[in-house]
Design a protein around this motif. Structure first.
Motif, short mmCIF file in Angstrom:
data_model
loop_
_atom_site.label_atom_id
_atom_site.label_comp_id
_atom_site.label_asym_id
_atom_site.label_seq_id
_atom_site.Cartn_x
_atom_site.Cartn_y
_atom_site.Cartn_z
N VAL A 7 9.11 -3.99 -7.25
CA VAL A 7 9.02 -2.69 -6.60
C VAL A 7 9.92 -2.60 -5.37
CG1 VAL A 7 7.45 -0.99 -5.54
CG2 VAL A 7 6.60 -2.54 -7.34
N ASN A 8 10.65 -1.50 -5.27
CA ASN A 8 11.35 -1.17 -4.03
C ASN A 8 10.37 -0.39 -3.16
OD1 ASN A 8 12.88 -0.12 -1.95
ND2 ASN A 8 14.61 0.45 -3.23
N ARG A 9 9.75 -1.08 -2.23
CA ARG A 9 8.70 -0.45 -1.42
C ARG A 9 9.27 0.59 -0.46
NH1 ARG A 9 7.46 -5.87 -1.00
NH2 ARG A 9 7.98 -5.94 1.23
N GLY A 10 10.57 0.60 -0.27
CA GLY A 10 11.19 1.56 0.64
C GLY A 10 11.30 2.96 0.06
N ALA A 13 8.25 7.50 -2.88
CA ALA A 13 7.26 7.71 -3.94
C ALA A 13 6.58 6.42 -4.38
CB ALA A 13 7.92 8.37 -5.15
N ALA A 14 6.99 5.28 -3.81
CA ALA A 14 6.55 3.99 -4.34
C ALA A 14 5.04 3.79 -4.23
CB ALA A 14 7.28 2.86 -3.63
N ARG A 15 4.46 3.96 -3.05
CA ARG A 15 3.05 3.64 -2.87
C ARG A 15 2.15 4.43 -3.82
NH1 ARG A 15 -0.59 1.59 0.89
NH2 ARG A 15 1.11 1.00 2.30
N ALA A 41 1.00 -4.96 0.76
CA ALA A 41 1.45 -3.69 1.35
C ALA A 41 0.73 -2.50 0.76
CB ALA A 41 2.96 -3.54 1.16
N PHE A 42 0.41 -2.54 -0.53
CA PHE A 42 -0.24 -1.42 -1.20
C PHE A 42 -1.73 -1.65 -1.41
CE2 PHE A 42 4.00 -0.24 -3.48
CZ PHE A 42 4.52 0.19 -2.26
N THR A 43 -2.25 -2.76 -0.85
CA THR A 43 -3.68 -3.10 -0.94
C THR A 43 -4.16 -3.08 -2.39
OG1 THR A 43 -3.85 -1.80 1.12
CG2 THR A 43 -5.88 -2.75 0.26
N LEU A 44 -3.50 -3.87 -3.22
CA LEU A 44 -3.83 -3.91 -4.64
C LEU A 44 -4.40 -5.29 -5.01
CD1 LEU A 44 -0.60 -2.18 -5.99
CD2 LEU A 44 -2.90 -1.20 -5.94
N LYS A 45 -5.51 -5.27 -5.72
CA LYS A 45 -6.15 -6.51 -6.17
C LYS A 45 -5.66 -6.83 -7.58
CE LYS A 45 -10.28 -5.88 -3.32
NZ LYS A 45 -11.78 -5.77 -3.30
N LEU A 64 10.77 -0.88 -10.51
CA LEU A 64 10.35 0.42 -9.97
C LEU A 64 11.15 0.71 -8.71
CD1 LEU A 64 6.69 -0.56 -10.51
CD2 LEU A 64 7.61 1.50 -11.53
N GLY A 65 12.11 1.63 -8.82
CA GLY A 65 12.96 1.95 -7.68
C GLY A 65 14.21 2.64 -8.15
N GLY A 66 15.35 2.05 -7.84
CA GLY A 66 16.64 2.59 -8.28
C GLY A 66 17.41 1.52 -9.03
N ASP A 67 18.70 1.77 -9.23
CA ASP A 67 19.52 0.82 -9.98
C ASP A 67 19.62 -0.54 -9.28
OD1 ASP A 67 19.88 2.67 -11.93
OD2 ASP A 67 22.00 3.05 -11.53
#
Length: 281
Positions: A7-10, A13-15, A41-45, A64-67
């Motif tokens: 994931v590109n967290r930046g 729309a990511a979160r 960062a996204f608090t995912l279990k 998940l992000g861009g190229d």
């Protein structure tokens, strides 16, 4: 099915998207795997592994992000040829062909063996003891001085040309819509086997882009007395170059298996991304 998520967290729309996507995957019997940083960062279990370990343990890697995110995924996968699926979270995205609305359908099709995938050629590069590869392109770029560099090119030992200018892009067909295109190179069907040479701001009007066969060895080196330069692989690795020492570039012995959306054509994607306005009538 175990599915890795890079994931590109930046991305804005990511979160929201990743949280919903992870919950959907779990609810449908899949096991999503994220890096520890993204999960925190996204608090995912969910299952957590370093990115280099994720690619060794999953059946599908979703970028998940861009190229740039997909190019990073391809670099992590390397010769393993784990299928990679790109989901565009905003931006141009030639490689991240799935929209967020299509991501779930894409995973479902993959899990049922009903997906479509393309085998994209890769460039393998050698420079002394350094080794690397590129899905899109590698480029010789001018160094910090910002002065003209001189790049000598040979194909299977035969002298091709000496290019003077800002540098040279060596691209795969997949990368023909990236750096090469921005430098005036041709658009090439991405499933072809070919190597593109596109000069960067050449100091000669006759220095035009070339398309060469994929089978063979290409050598690029800084000419004697040239200004400093670097060798950039997909924006992921950068090597300093020394005049008189060639970089050897060949077709890699593996492919990137790119999962693509059913019902979409490459020409349709071109029309959409490049904003072509032509019609059939």
């Amino acid at each position: 099915m175990r599915i890795g998520l890079l994931v590109n967290r930046g991305k804005p729309a990511a979160r929201r998207f990743v949280t919903g996507f992870v919950n959907w995957l779990s609810a449908h019997g899949h096991e999503p795997v994220l890096t520890p940083d993204t999960a925190r960062a996204f608090t995912l279990k969910v299952a957590r592994l370093p990115d280099a370990e994720i690619v060794r343990s999953v059946e599908l890697l979703v970028a998940l992000g861009g190229d740039g995110t997909l190019l990073r995924a391809a670099r992590l996968v390397g010769p393993r040829e784990t299928p990679v699926m790109g989901v565009n979270l905003g931006g141009l995205g030639f490689l991240t062909e799935f929209s967020t609305a299509e991501a779930r359908t894409g995973v479902t099709a993959f899990s049922r063996g009903q997906h479509r995938e393309e085998r994209r050629m890769v460039l393998a590069c050698r420079y002394g003891r350094r080794r690397g590869f590129a899905l899109n392109d590698c480029a010789v770029n001018m160094g910090r001085t910002g002065r003209v560099i001189k790049v000598v090119v040979r194909a299977d030992g035969e002298f091709v040309n000496r290019f003077s200018g800002d540098g040279l892009v060596i691209s795969t067909p997949t990368g023909s819509t990236a750096y090469s295109l921005a430098a005036g190179g041709p658009v090439v069907v991405p499933t072809l086997a070919a190597v593109l040479l596109t000069p960067l701001a050449p100091h000669a009007l006759a220095a035009r882009p070339l398309i060469l066969p994929a089978d063979g060895t290409l050598e690029v080196e800084l000419a004697a007395g040239s200004e400093p330069a670097t060798f950039n692989l997909d924006g992921q690795q950068v090597w300093p170059l020394t005049p008189g020492r060639p970089v050897a570039i060949e077709r890699a012995g593996f492919y990137v298996r790119l999962v693509t959306p059913a019902g979409k054509s490459w020409f349709g994607i071109l029309r959409d991304k490049l904003k072509w306005s032509g019609s059939q009538v």
